[in-house]
Scaffold this motif. Structure first.
Motif, PDB file in Angstrom:
ATOM      1  N   LEU A  11       0.379   0.592   0.287  1.00 33.15           N
ATOM      2  CA  LEU A  11       1.010   1.801   0.816  1.00 33.15           C
ATOM      3  C   LEU A  11      -0.076   2.698   1.408  1.00 33.15           C
ATOM      4  CD1 LEU A  11       3.497   2.525  -2.119  1.00 33.15           C
ATOM      5  CD2 LEU A  11       3.791   1.010  -0.146  1.00 33.15           C
ATOM      6  N   ILE A  12       0.015   2.963   2.708  1.00 34.45           N
ATOM      7  CA  ILE A  12      -1.049   3.649   3.434  1.00 34.45           C
ATOM      8  C   ILE A  12      -0.604   5.040   3.881  1.00 34.45           C
ATOM      9  CG2 ILE A  12      -2.634   3.502   5.398  1.00 34.45           C
ATOM     10  CD1 ILE A  12      -1.937   0.448   5.444  1.00 34.45           C
ATOM     11  N   ASP A  13      -1.370   6.025   3.534  1.00 35.59           N
ATOM     12  CA  ASP A  13      -1.147   7.396   3.982  1.00 35.59           C
ATOM     13  C   ASP A  13      -1.918   7.579   5.290  1.00 35.59           C
ATOM     14  OD1 ASP A  13      -0.975  10.111   4.378  1.00 35.59           O
ATOM     15  OD2 ASP A  13      -2.256  10.655   2.671  1.00 35.59           O
ATOM     16  N   ALA A  14      -1.223   7.483   6.411  1.00 35.80           N
ATOM     17  CA  ALA A  14      -1.897   7.521   7.721  1.00 35.80           C
ATOM     18  C   ALA A  14      -2.599   8.848   7.972  1.00 35.80           C
ATOM     19  CB  ALA A  14      -0.883   7.247   8.834  1.00 35.80           C
ATOM     20  N   ASP A  15      -2.083   9.925   7.390  1.00 31.94           N
ATOM     21  CA  ASP A  15      -2.675  11.244   7.614  1.00 31.94           C
ATOM     22  C   ASP A  15      -4.033  11.401   6.932  1.00 31.94           C
ATOM     23  OD1 ASP A  15      -0.464  12.069   9.090  1.00 31.94           O
ATOM     24  OD2 ASP A  15       0.595  12.747   7.294  1.00 31.94           O
ATOM     25  N   ASN A  16      -4.285  10.603   5.905  1.00 30.84           N
ATOM     26  CA  ASN A  16      -5.522  10.738   5.133  1.00 30.84           C
ATOM     27  C   ASN A  16      -6.265   9.416   5.007  1.00 30.84           C
ATOM     28  OD1 ASN A  16      -5.553  13.638   3.977  1.00 30.84           O
ATOM     29  ND2 ASN A  16      -3.455  12.937   3.605  1.00 30.84           N
ATOM     30  N   SER A  17      -6.157   8.571   6.035  1.00 30.68           N
ATOM     31  CA  SER A  17      -6.851   7.287   6.069  1.00 30.68           C
ATOM     32  C   SER A  17      -7.351   7.037   7.481  1.00 30.68           C
ATOM     33  CB  SER A  17      -5.918   6.146   5.644  1.00 30.68           C
ATOM     34  OG  SER A  17      -5.413   6.361   4.344  1.00 30.68           O
ATOM     35  N   SER A  18      -8.398   6.231   7.582  1.00 29.05           N
ATOM     36  CA  SER A  18      -8.953   5.900   8.892  1.00 29.05           C
ATOM     37  C   SER A  18      -8.361   4.591   9.401  1.00 29.05           C
ATOM     38  CB  SER A  18     -10.473   5.765   8.804  1.00 29.05           C
ATOM     39  OG  SER A  18     -10.999   5.234   9.997  1.00 29.05           O
ATOM     40  N   VAL A  19      -7.873   4.616  10.631  1.00 24.53           N
ATOM     41  CA  VAL A  19      -7.308   3.411  11.228  1.00 24.53           C
ATOM     42  C   VAL A  19      -8.357   2.312  11.351  1.00 24.53           C
ATOM     43  CG1 VAL A  19      -7.774   4.205  13.580  1.00 24.53           C
ATOM     44  CG2 VAL A  19      -5.958   2.541  13.184  1.00 24.53           C
ATOM     45  N   HIS A  20      -9.625   2.700  11.483  1.00 23.65           N
ATOM     46  CA  HIS A  20     -10.698   1.722  11.645  1.00 23.65           C
ATOM     47  C   HIS A  20     -11.007   0.977  10.342  1.00 23.65           C
ATOM     48  CE1 HIS A  20     -11.318   3.500  15.558  1.00 23.65           C
ATOM     49  NE2 HIS A  20     -11.512   4.691  15.010  1.00 23.65           N
ATOM     50  N   SER A  21     -10.489   1.466   9.214  1.00 21.20           N
ATOM     51  CA  SER A  21     -10.773   0.838   7.919  1.00 21.20           C
ATOM     52  C   SER A  21      -9.738  -0.206   7.517  1.00 21.20           C
ATOM     53  CB  SER A  21     -10.823   1.914   6.817  1.00 21.20           C
ATOM     54  OG  SER A  21     -11.755   2.908   7.113  1.00 21.20           O
TER      55      SER A  21
END
Length: 322
Positions: A11-21
């Motif tokens: 489950l990914i929180d896009a607002d607080n995660s880097s797309v590059h990771s």
């Protein structure tokens, strides 16, 4: 009987995660099980998440839309938590991977663990400790980027010499000295998991460290594996039994006895033994010492005597250890 493959929800929180990771995160997740559910949460009508759209299809990640109904309220967190609880009560999963650097997911991680499932956290190093400690294991995405860069450089035969030098410099900057608190934790792990002879299984040490300090990661200290870190510390005796490593805290009195034994077995007629022969004998023992010559010279001159003749250094026994 084969080990059970764990089914995980990512489950990914896009607002607080880097797309590059994300690529690196999913590769790391694969070490712990199969990502049966992969969802990323955010307001996809926002331009700030534009780059995320490029990674959704290649990684088979399902986007979950959540509009920001009220300014200042994080609706993304709420829908992620609701979905997580639905998946938890579904009973089809063995664990969760929460990708976020937001401490707001601390209660969620704690609740999932209360139900007996494993929680892996992925976020930046500056993620609040409350979230890190609520997870069974927390992985810093910066460490995943390091692995990715090294792998790329190792497989690319056209990398220039200057690039390789730059990589070495970057790695040295990232590599940190083990802090006193972590070192004491390793000591305690060895003590609490050792047998009557003081030997502790490396696997048990790793489990202990991850349990007490969920964000412990050997990559923070420049090593991909715990065994490499232990060897570099140079303060533990190590031995191998088959493919399994065991370690125990080095005893200085034991070291002196081994040095005296090595001298006795390699003395010449004048009772002196060369450092070269002594060190070769010590390397056959269970000792794990980075610099044998320096270690020998730290022994009090009441036990052994050393001398230098040109490039040849020798030692002899003055008094035997009781």
């Amino acid at each position: 009987m084969e080990n059970k493959v764990h089914k995980l929800a990512v489950l990914i929180d896009a607002d607080n995660s880097s797309v590059h990771s994300i690529s690196s995160v999913l590769e790391e997740v694969a070490k712990y099980g199969i990502a049966s559910v992969k969802r990323v949460y955010g307001d996809w009508s926002s331009e700030t998440l534009k780059k995320w759209r490029e990674v959704l299809l290649p990684h088979a990640i399902t986007p979950v839309q959540q509009f920001a109904y009220t300014s200042g309220k994080d609706a993304t967190d709420m829908i992620l938590i609701i979905d997580a609880m639905d998946l938890l009560y579904g009973g089809a999963l063995d664990g969760f991977c929460i990708v976020s650097s937001d401490s707001d997911f601390t209660p969620l991680a704690s609740r999932i663990r209360e139900s007996g499932l494993t929680v892996y956290g992925f976020g930046r190093k500056q993620t609040p400790d409350s979230f890190k400690k609520a997870c069974d294991k927390f992985i810093s995405v910066e460490n995943l980027h390091i692995d990715e860069k090294e792998e790329k450089q190792n497989t690319d035969t056209k990398v220039s010499e200057n690039s390789l030098k730059t990589s070495t410099i970057e790695r040295e900057k990232i590599k940190q000295q083990v802090d006193k608190a972590t070192l004491n934790l390793i000591y305690k792990a060895v003590k609490d998991n050792s047998d009557d002879s003081g030997w502790a299984y490396l696997g048990s040490i790793g489990t202990y460290l991850s349990t007490v300090k969920p964000d412990f990661d050997t990559r923070d200290y420049g090593h991909s594996k715990l065994s490499g870190l232990i060897k570099e510390l140079g303060i533990f005796e190590t031995k191998m039994q088959g493919s399994q490593m065991y370690l125990r805290k080095a005893s200085f009195s034991t070291f002196i006895k081994l040095v005296q034994k090595a001298i006795s077995e390699n003395v010449s007629q004048d009772n002196w033994a060369s450092f070269k022969d002594i060190i070769q004998a010590l390397k056959k023992s269970d000792l794990n010492i980075r610099n044998y010559e320096e270690a020998i010279e730290t022994i009090h001159n009441g036990w052994i005597e050393t001398k230098q003749e040109g490039e040849v250094k020798s030692a002899r026994i003055i008094r035997l250890m009781p």
